[in-house]
Design a protein around this motif. Structure first.
Motif, PDB file in Angstrom:
ATOM      1  N   ARG A 177     -47.005  46.545  36.099  1.00  0.00           N
ATOM      2  CA  ARG A 177     -47.166  47.648  35.146  1.00  0.00           C
ATOM      3  C   ARG A 177     -46.534  47.342  33.792  1.00  0.00           C
ATOM      4  O   ARG A 177     -46.876  47.981  32.795  1.00  0.00           O
TER       5      ARG A 177
ATOM      6  N   SER B 155     -49.951  48.820  39.507  1.00  0.00           N
ATOM      7  CA  SER B 155     -48.941  49.863  39.364  1.00  0.00           C
ATOM      8  C   SER B 155     -47.559  49.398  39.785  1.00  0.00           C
ATOM      9  O   SER B 155     -46.570  50.067  39.496  1.00  0.00           O
TER      10      SER B 155
ATOM     11  N   VAL C 287     -53.491  50.749  40.824  1.00  0.00           N
ATOM     12  CA  VAL C 287     -53.901  50.496  39.442  1.00  0.00           C
ATOM     13  C   VAL C 287     -53.057  51.361  38.518  1.00  0.00           C
ATOM     14  O   VAL C 287     -52.945  52.572  38.715  1.00  0.00           O
ATOM     15  N   HIS C 288     -52.485  50.739  37.502  1.00  0.00           N
ATOM     16  CA  HIS C 288     -51.576  51.452  36.605  1.00  0.00           C
ATOM     17  C   HIS C 288     -52.329  52.108  35.451  1.00  0.00           C
ATOM     18  O   HIS C 288     -53.215  51.507  34.846  1.00  0.00           O
TER      19      HIS C 288
ATOM     20  N   THR D 292     -48.342  60.767  40.310  1.00  0.00           N
ATOM     21  CA  THR D 292     -49.555  59.988  40.046  1.00  0.00           C
ATOM     22  C   THR D 292     -50.120  59.299  41.272  1.00  0.00           C
ATOM     23  O   THR D 292     -51.286  58.908  41.276  1.00  0.00           O
TER      24      THR D 292
ATOM     25  N   GLU E 298     -56.611  50.446  46.746  1.00  0.00           N
ATOM     26  CA  GLU E 298     -57.564  49.419  46.317  1.00  0.00           C
ATOM     27  C   GLU E 298     -57.258  48.070  46.964  1.00  0.00           C
ATOM     28  O   GLU E 298     -56.876  47.095  46.308  1.00  0.00           O
TER      29      GLU E 298
ATOM     30  N   ARG F 237     -54.504  54.469  35.198  1.00  0.00           N
ATOM     31  CA  ARG F 237     -55.878  54.968  35.295  1.00  0.00           C
ATOM     32  C   ARG F 237     -55.862  56.490  35.425  1.00  0.00           C
ATOM     33  O   ARG F 237     -55.127  57.050  36.231  1.00  0.00           O
ATOM     34  N   LYS F 238     -56.697  57.148  34.624  1.00  0.00           N
ATOM     35  CA  LYS F 238     -56.770  58.600  34.684  1.00  0.00           C
ATOM     36  C   LYS F 238     -57.471  59.010  35.969  1.00  0.00           C
ATOM     37  O   LYS F 238     -58.554  58.536  36.277  1.00  0.00           O
ATOM     38  N   ARG F 239     -56.847  59.900  36.711  1.00  0.00           N
ATOM     39  CA  ARG F 239     -57.388  60.306  38.001  1.00  0.00           C
ATOM     40  C   ARG F 239     -57.458  61.825  38.070  1.00  0.00           C
ATOM     41  O   ARG F 239     -56.649  62.535  37.458  1.00  0.00           O
TER      42      ARG F 239
ATOM     43  N   THR G  77     -52.555  54.681  44.848  1.00  0.00           N
ATOM     44  CA  THR G  77     -53.335  53.738  44.045  1.00  0.00           C
ATOM     45  C   THR G  77     -52.451  52.565  43.638  1.00  0.00           C
ATOM     46  O   THR G  77     -51.231  52.705  43.520  1.00  0.00           O
TER      47      THR G  77
ATOM     48  N   TRP H 179     -64.625  42.353  39.338  1.00  0.00           N
ATOM     49  CA  TRP H 179     -64.047  42.706  38.041  1.00  0.00           C
ATOM     50  C   TRP H 179     -63.291  41.523  37.446  1.00  0.00           C
ATOM     51  O   TRP H 179     -63.407  41.233  36.248  1.00  0.00           O
TER      52      TRP H 179
ATOM     53  N   GLU I 232     -49.157  56.422  42.111  1.00  0.00           N
ATOM     54  CA  GLU I 232     -49.047  54.985  41.861  1.00  0.00           C
ATOM     55  C   GLU I 232     -47.960  54.372  42.743  1.00  0.00           C
ATOM     56  O   GLU I 232     -46.837  54.874  42.810  1.00  0.00           O
TER      57      GLU I 232
END
Length: 610
Positions: free
Chosen positions: A97, A235, A455-456, A269, A400, A458-460, A453, A221, A271
C-alpha cells in the motif's frame, strides 16, 4: 450492344442487282468496326491517364502539406517504438500500500545446448557440473555425445553463472535472453503473492504467468499492455506483514503448533493489512505441491484462506449479537445456564458449573455453551441460518486470490435442533480464519457487512446493515469484558483496549469423530474497543504448551491469546495507533438507564457510549 453484320443480306442482294462487288460492302463495314474499337480504346486510355494524373496531384499535394506542417512545428527527438513495445509488454510490478515492491521483473538468460556444435562435449559436461551441482555429470555426458540437436540445460541463470559458462569456451553452449519474476522480500507475504512460472517459451523469450495467489488472480491485468506497466497496489503493509510473520513464527514454535495463521483487517474498508500462514515458502523457489496426504501438511497451503476449521467459542458472540439485535435479550438478561442441557439424546455441558443462571454478558465472558444454546433457541433455526449467511459463512470469501473458492465453509446439509445448538458454540460448521476476521469486522463496523479485499484504495459499495449499530456496540462491549475479566485476560495490552473471544475446538478425524488431544485454538478480536479500527484473528493448529505442575494446555487462552497480545503490542505502533492511558480512555456509560427484570418481554436494550 448489337453488332452490325459485315455482310448484311439486303445490301448484298441490292449490290448484285446493280452489278456491284459485294466484297466492298464487307470491307467498308470492317473498317467502321475497327474505327469504333480504336475510339473506345482511346477513351479508356485517356480515362486511365486522367486518373493517374489525379492520384499524382493528390499525393504531391499531401506530401507538400505534410512538409509544410513539419517545417512549421517544433523539432523533437524521435522515440524508439520497438523499445517502447518491449517495456509495455513486461509484467507489471506488485507493490504494498505504500509503493514498496513485492514482485518485479528482471532480465536474465536461459542456457541451452546444441550438442552437434560442441568441440569437446565431455569437457563441457564436466564444466557445467561444477557450475551447477544439481546437474548429473553422467546424464550431461550421455546427452552431449548423443544425436540430440537441442536440449535445455537451465531455464534461468544468474549473471555470475553466465560468466562461468562463458569461461568454458564451448560454442555449443548458448544463451537466450528472457525475463524472470523475482520476489525481493523472499518468504514475506508468500501465500498472498502465490508465485509465477513460465508459460510458452523459446530460446530467446518466455511468457511469465501467475500460478497461485494474486499473481494468478490478476494474471490478465498484470500482463495487459493497456495498463502501461502501472503497478498493482495491494492493501498489505510490508512492514506490518514482516513483523506479523516474525511474531507468529516465534509463537508457533513456542506453542509447539503444527501450523499457524493470522489475519489483520481494517474494519471500515475490509482491506487486509497483513495475512500470514505458516509454514510458508519462498516464491522465488516455489516447492512442488503434495500429491497425496493432508493438503495442510504442504507449505503451499494457505491456512488463512483455504483452511476450514471449526472455530469453537469464537462463534458464541454471533447468536448473542443477533439476540440483542432482535431485542430478545439485553446485556443484563438472565440466561438459564444449568448444566448439563439435554437436546434429544445429546447432552451439552459447560467446562465449569456456572450455576443456574448467568447474565447474557457473562455467557460470553465465561464462555458458557449451555447459555449460548439457550439464546440460540430463542432465535430459532431459520433466523440463525439467515444471520450466519449475512455474515458470509455460507459462501467463499471474495478475496482476490485463486485459492478463495477452495475455502468455502463446510455447512451442515441439515439443521436439526442439535446442529443449531452445536453451531451456536462453534462446532459443526467449518470456516476459514478469514471468514471469522470478516465477521468480527462486521460487528466492529457498527453492523455493516465487511468483505475482505487485497486491493488498496479501490472504491467499494457500502456493505448491507447486518445488525443494528446498537447491538453491534453492545457485542463489542461484551467482547471487551472477555479480555478484562474473562477467558482472554492474557490479551490485555495496556493502551489498546483489545476486545475478543477465545475458541478451542477439537480437531476432527478424517475417518470421522474427533481427536482426543488435538485442537485448533483461535482468538478473534477487534481493537481499540472504544472505536474499533482493526480486527485480528490468530489461529494455531495442534498447539500444546507446558504449564505449571508438569501438565500441558491446549486452550486458546494459553496459546493463541498471548500471541495475539504480542502482535498488537508490536503492530499497533506500526499502524499509527497511539497507546491510550487510563486517564484518556473514554468512559462507557449506558445510553438508556431504564432497568427492567432481565428476560422480561419489556426488556430494553442497553447500548454503550464512547
Amino acid at each position: 450492344m448489337i453488332r452490325t453484320p459485315l455482310r448484311p443480306l439486303a445490301r448484298i442482294l441490292r449490290a448484285r442487282e446493280r452489278g456491284e462487288n459485294p466484297d466492298e460492302i464487307e470491307a467498308e463495314n470492317r473498317r467502321r468496326r475497327h474505327e469504333e474499337i480504336q475510339d473506345k480504346a482511346r477513351r479508356r486510355a485517356e480515362g486511365r491517364l486522367f486518373l493517374m494524373a489525379a492520384c499524382f496531384v493528390l499525393a504531391f499535394t499531401t506530401v507538400g502539406l505534410r512538409m509544410g506542417v513539419l517545417a512549421s512545428s517544433e523539432p523533437s527527438e524521435p522515440l524508439s517504438q520497438v523499445m517502447s513495445a518491449q517495456i509495455i509488454s513486461q509484467r507489471s510490478d506488485i507493490t504494498d500500500r505504500n509503493g514498496r515492491v513485492l514482485a518485479m521483473n528482471m532480465l536474465t538468460y536461459s542456457l541451452y545446448a546444441h550438442p552437434y556444435q560442441m568441440v569437446d562435449p565431455v569437457a563441457a559436461a564436466e564444466g557445467l557440473a561444477k557450475i551447477f551441482p544439481d546437474l548429473e555429470l553422467a546424464d550431461l555426458k550421455k546427452d552431449f555425445t548423443s544425436d540430440r540437436k537441442f536440449m535445455w540445460i537451465k531455464r534461468k541463470i544468474s549473471p555470475e553463472q553466465m560468466q562461468a559458462v562463458h569461461d568454458i569456451g564451448e560454442p555449443g553452449l548458448l544463451f537466450g535472453p528472457r525475463e524472470m519474476r523475482i520476489y525481493p522480500n523472499g518468504r514475506i507475504a508468500s501465500h498472498i503473492l502465490g508465485g509465477s512460472g513460465f508459460g510458452a517459451e523459446g530460446v530467446s523469450n518466455a511468457e511469465v504467468i501467475g500460478i497461485a495467489g494474486v499473481e494468478k488472480a490478476f494474471d490478465g491485468w498484470l500482463r495487459d499492455p493497456a495498463n502501461n506497466g502501472a503497478p498493482l497496489a495491494l492493501s498489505i503493509d510490508l512492514t506490518v506483514q514482516s513483523a506479523m510473520e516474525r511474531v507468529l513464527d516465534s509463537g508457533m514454535k513456542l506453542m509447539n503448533a503444527k501450523g499457524a495463521t493470522a489475519v489483520l483487517m481494517e474494519v471500515d474498508t475490509g482491506e487486509v493489512v497483513a495475512m500470514a500462514s505458516l509454514p510458508d515458502f519462498d516464491p522465488n523457489d516455489r516447492p512442488r505441491p503434495l500429491l497425496k496426504g493432508d493438503p495442510s501438511d504442504s507449505p503451499l497451503f494457505n491456512r488463512a484462506v483455504q483452511g476450514q476449521y471449526e472455530l469453537g467459542s469464537t462463534f458464541k458472540i454471533f447468536p448473542v449479537a443477533q439476540a440483542l439485535d432482535l431485542q430478545l435479550i439485553n446485556p443484563n438478561s438472565g440466561i438459564n445456564s444449568k448444566s448439563p442441557m439435554k437436546i434429544g439424546k445429546y447432552l451439552i455441558h459447560d467446562f465449569h458449573n456456572y450455576g443456574p443462571q448467568l447474565s447474557a454478558t457473562d455467557v460470553i465472558v465465561k464462555s458458557s455453551n449451555v447459555g449460548t444454546v439457550r439464546i440460540a433457541q430463542m432465535i430459532g433455526v431459520d433466523r440463525q441460518k439467515e444471520f450466519l449467511k449475512d455474515l458470509g459463512f455460507f459462501q467463499a470469501t471474495p478475496i482476490e486470490m485463486v485459492e478463495a473458492p477452495t475455502g468455502k465453509p463446510l455447512v451442515p446439509p441439515r439443521w436439526p435442533a442439535v446442529t443449531s445448538a452445536t453451531v451456536a458454540f462453534g462446532h459443526g460448521l467449518a470456516a476459514s480464519p478469514l471468514h471469522l476476521a470478516s465477521a468480527y469486522a462486521t460487528i466492529a463496523n457498527g453492523g455493516k457487512r465487511v468483505a475482505p479485499t487485497l486491493v488498496h484504495g479501490r472504491k467499494r459499495p457500502t456493505g448491507e446493515q447486518v445488525m443494528s449499530t446498537r447491538a453491534a456496540d453492545m457485542a463489542v462491549s461484551m467482547l471487551r469484558q472477555v479480555v478484562t475479566r474473562g477467558t482472554a485476560s492474557r490479551a490485555e495490552v495496556e493502551g489498546y483496549e483489545i476486545a475478543g473471544k477465545t475458541g478451542t475446538a477439537d480437531k476432527p478425524r478424517p475417518s470421522g469423530g474427533y481427536y482426543d488431544n488435538k485442537v485448533v485454538a483461535t482468538f478473534a478480536s477487534v481493537f481499540p474497543a472504544s472505536k474499533p479500527k482493526y480486527s485480528l484473528v490468530v489461529s494455531l493448529d495442534e498447539p500444546s504448551v507446558s504449564v505449571g505442575g508438569g501438565g500441558e494446555s491446549r486452550t486458546a487462552g494459553m496459546t493463541a491469546v498471548p500471541i495475539a497480545a504480542e502482535l498488537v503490542r508490536r503492530l499497533a505502533p506500526l499502524l499509527g495507533l497511539e497507546a491510550v492511558t487510563d486517564e484518556k480512555l473514554p468512559q462507557i456509560t449506558p445510553r438508556i438507564a431504564t432497568r427492567v427484570e432481565p428476560g422480561s418481554e419489556d426488556a430494553v436494550k442497553v447500548v454503550s457510549n464512547e
